[in-house]
Motif scaffolding. Structure first.
Motif, PDB file in Angstrom:
ATOM      1  N   GLY A  44       0.906  -1.350   0.017  1.00  0.00           N
ATOM      2  CA  GLY A  44       0.139   0.228   0.130  1.00  0.00           C
ATOM      3  C   GLY A  44       0.822   1.060   0.032  1.00  0.00           C
ATOM      4  O   GLY A  44       1.997   1.337   0.827  1.00  0.00           O
ATOM      5  N   GLY A  45       0.375   2.107  -0.660  1.00  0.00           N
ATOM      6  CA  GLY A  45       1.088   3.583  -0.581  1.00  0.00           C
ATOM      7  C   GLY A  45       2.324   3.604  -1.451  1.00  0.00           C
ATOM      8  O   GLY A  45       2.861   2.374  -1.971  1.00  0.00           O
ATOM      9  N   VAL A  46       3.061   4.729  -1.758  1.00  0.00           N
ATOM     10  CA  VAL A  46       4.336   4.744  -2.354  1.00  0.00           C
ATOM     11  C   VAL A  46       5.345   5.536  -1.491  1.00  0.00           C
ATOM     12  O   VAL A  46       5.205   6.928  -1.314  1.00  0.00           O
ATOM     13  CB  VAL A  46       4.211   5.440  -3.834  1.00  0.00           C
ATOM     14  N   ARG A  47       6.260   4.791  -0.907  1.00  0.00           N
ATOM     15  CA  ARG A  47       7.460   5.607  -0.315  1.00  0.00           C
ATOM     16  C   ARG A  47       8.417   6.125  -1.266  1.00  0.00           C
ATOM     17  O   ARG A  47       8.863   7.253  -0.855  1.00  0.00           O
ATOM     18  CB  ARG A  47       8.053   4.751   0.750  1.00  0.00           C
ATOM     19  N   HIS A  48       8.818   5.356  -2.182  1.00  0.00           N
ATOM     20  CA  HIS A  48       9.695   5.851  -3.407  1.00  0.00           C
ATOM     21  C   HIS A  48       9.502   5.313  -4.741  1.00  0.00           C
ATOM     22  O   HIS A  48       8.981   4.000  -4.684  1.00  0.00           O
ATOM     23  CB  HIS A  48      11.103   5.347  -2.836  1.00  0.00           C
ATOM     24  N   GLU A  49       9.242   6.064  -5.685  1.00  0.00           N
ATOM     25  CA  GLU A  49       9.039   5.412  -6.969  1.00  0.00           C
ATOM     26  C   GLU A  49      10.157   5.505  -7.890  1.00  0.00           C
ATOM     27  O   GLU A  49      11.188   6.348  -7.915  1.00  0.00           O
ATOM     28  CB  GLU A  49       8.099   6.543  -7.659  1.00  0.00           C
ATOM     29  N   ILE A  50      10.712   4.307  -8.423  1.00  0.00           N
ATOM     30  CA  ILE A  50      11.812   4.253  -9.126  1.00  0.00           C
ATOM     31  C   ILE A  50      11.423   4.763 -10.715  1.00  0.00           C
ATOM     32  O   ILE A  50      10.532   4.258 -11.537  1.00  0.00           O
ATOM     33  CB  ILE A  50      12.059   2.564  -9.638  1.00  0.00           C
ATOM     34  N   SER A  51      11.994   6.033 -10.816  1.00  0.00           N
ATOM     35  CA  SER A  51      11.759   6.668 -11.985  1.00  0.00           C
ATOM     36  C   SER A  51      12.575   6.398 -13.260  1.00  0.00           C
ATOM     37  O   SER A  51      13.814   5.827 -12.962  1.00  0.00           O
ATOM     38  CB  SER A  51      11.677   8.294 -11.706  1.00  0.00           C
ATOM     39  N   PRO A  52      12.190   6.928 -14.455  1.00  0.00           N
ATOM     40  CA  PRO A  52      13.158   6.639 -15.493  1.00  0.00           C
ATOM     41  C   PRO A  52      14.442   7.409 -15.247  1.00  0.00           C
ATOM     42  O   PRO A  52      14.458   8.478 -14.584  1.00  0.00           O
ATOM     43  CB  PRO A  52      12.417   7.240 -16.651  1.00  0.00           C
ATOM     44  N   PRO A  67      21.131   0.945 -15.673  1.00  0.00           N
ATOM     45  CA  PRO A  67      20.394  -0.121 -15.560  1.00  0.00           C
ATOM     46  C   PRO A  67      19.592   0.005 -14.569  1.00  0.00           C
ATOM     47  O   PRO A  67      19.710   0.869 -13.217  1.00  0.00           O
ATOM     48  CB  PRO A  67      21.388  -1.155 -15.305  1.00  0.00           C
ATOM     49  N   VAL A  68      18.154  -0.356 -14.678  1.00  0.00           N
ATOM     50  CA  VAL A  68      17.105  -0.283 -13.661  1.00  0.00           C
ATOM     51  C   VAL A  68      17.602  -0.897 -12.438  1.00  0.00           C
ATOM     52  O   VAL A  68      17.165  -0.716 -11.131  1.00  0.00           O
ATOM     53  CB  VAL A  68      15.709  -0.576 -14.454  1.00  0.00           C
ATOM     54  N   ALA A  69      18.252  -2.092 -12.450  1.00  0.00           N
ATOM     55  CA  ALA A  69      18.669  -2.843 -11.251  1.00  0.00           C
ATOM     56  C   ALA A  69      19.515  -2.128 -10.317  1.00  0.00           C
ATOM     57  O   ALA A  69      19.412  -1.951  -9.030  1.00  0.00           O
ATOM     58  CB  ALA A  69      19.367  -4.119 -11.646  1.00  0.00           C
TER      59      ALA A  69
END
Length: 397
Positions: free
Chosen positions: A49-57, A61-63
């Motif tokens: 639930g909720g978003v503490r942190h979003e992995i933005s573009p 590498p995304v990893a």
């Protein structure tokens, strides 16, 4: 409902799922809402639930971006999806809260049937039309016989539009209760849009130094007649075309995992796994990780896309897909799952999925095309794979 069933674990360590209890996993399924994130695997059930942190573009590498975010939020977990095109924006977040329970199969209440879909009329629009898809398969087969490439996975979609807004929680219930041993997911990919599905295919999981991958390739529709169903399963195990298609995928996974493993085991022949709609050739590849710094997500990104969802050679297969498919795959044939700061996680191939938005549900299905493929058979295979979602909403082709 018991206290255990409603236990809220904020940033719970993923190796410590909630104590098994009747109703613990199905409580999370019941509590899913479209603004939350649900993921059920053979090892655990999660509701974020909720978003503490979003992995933005961003660059790199995304990893690596995920690892940096997890390091800034000790004890946290990332959950979400990566598109088929790894350069596109992911839908990955570190949630505010994370509730964890054992696997759905450990909860006896999962055997209770979901409510049947209400009667309704759907407007169904295929893209491309089946005959156009079949021509694309024929063109790909002709190019393979000319030696251009050895495999490509071609997909098509169905856009289902109803009279009323979609009931996504009810769809998720039917998907989870129909195939509780698989990987069931529902999560937002952008405002107003939800990716949901029930995938049978594990790309890679890591627990400590143990790695597991379960590539699937080569499939046949199930039959409601038991004798015919068994005959189809036995024929799949003997099909030269399907065994070749499967071997290509297993070899690619083997080579990709071997780069990171001190030891690796690959069975000599595939076995079968089944979903409610399909039989699949299946091989479980296991390995021991050489370096603890390599996370499950990093491994998943290095394997993605396998020939099971793209083709081989990869770059040329991508080009054929772009030329042939008249739509953007988005998150279909991408990766969905969870990972933690220790590097553990489970990442699944995003198949048997759909995207829901407003009154429209877009279904995706693909088939592996090799030189022995028949256009009619591959078109029929995609139609069978659509059944996972068509049954979940009470629609028919």
């Amino acid at each position: 409902m018991s206290t255990a069933a409603h236990e809220v674990a904020t940033h719970r360590t993923m190796d410590e799922p909630a104590h098994p209890a009747v109703g613990a996993a199905t409580a999370l399924l019941d509590d899913y809402r479209p603004d939350t994130r649900f993921l059920a695997t053979p090892t655990r059930t999660l509701l974020a639930g909720g978003v503490r942190h979003e992995i933005s573009p961003g660059d790199g590498p995304v990893a690596r971006r995920v690892a940096a975010a997890l390091a800034r939020h000790p004890g946290s977990t990332v959950i979400g999806a990566i598109p088929f095109d790894p350069s596109a924006a992911p839908a990955l977040v570190i949630p505010e809260t994370l509730r964890s329970a054992p696997a759905l199969t450990a909860d006896p209440l999962i055997a209770l049937p979901a409510a049947s879909p209400p009667p309704g009329r759907w407007e169904i629009r295929p893209e491309p039309e089946p005959e156009v898809y079949a021509r694309g398969v024929r063109s790909a087969v002709d190019r393979m016989w000319q030696g251009e490439f050895s495999k490509v996975v071609l997909a098509r979609t169905l856009a289902l539009t109803g009279r009323d807004p979609l009931d996504i929680p009810a769809m998720l219930q039917r998907l989870a209760r129909r195939d509780p041993a698989g990987y069931t997911f529902a999560l937002p990919t952008r405002p107003g849009r939800t990716l949901l599905g029930a995938s049978p295919e594990l790309l890679v999981s890591r627990r400590g130094n143990l790695l597991v991958s379960n590539p699937l390739a080569g499939s046949t529709p199930r039959s409601p007649d038991l004798a015919e169903d068994v005959r189809r399963a036995a024929a799949l195990l003997q099909s030269a075309k399907d065994l070749h298609e499967h071997a290509v995928v297993v070899d690619a996974v083997h080579q990709g995992m071997a780069l990171h493993c001190s030891t690796i085991e690959v069975p000599a022949r595939p076995t079968l796994i089944r979903t409610a709609a399909m039989w699949h050739l299946s091989t479980t590849v296991t390995g021991v990780l050489k370096s603890p710094e390599v996370s499950a997500l990093e491994l998943a990104c290095s394997l993605h896309p396998t020939p099971a969802v793209c083709g081989t050679p990869t770059a040329l297969a991508r080009s054929v897909i772009r030329e042939t498919e008249p739509f953007d795959r988005g998150f279909f044939t991408g990766v969905v799952g969870w990972g933690n700061a220790d590097g553990d996680g489970e990442w699944v191939v995003t198949i048997r999925c759909a995207e829901a938005e407003g009154r429209t549900l877009r279904l995706y299905a693909g088939a592996g095309v090799v030189s022995a493929s028949e256009p009619g058979a591959e078109t029929a295979e995609t139609a069978a794979k659509f059944r996972t979602f068509l049954n979940a909403v009470g629609a028919e082709l």
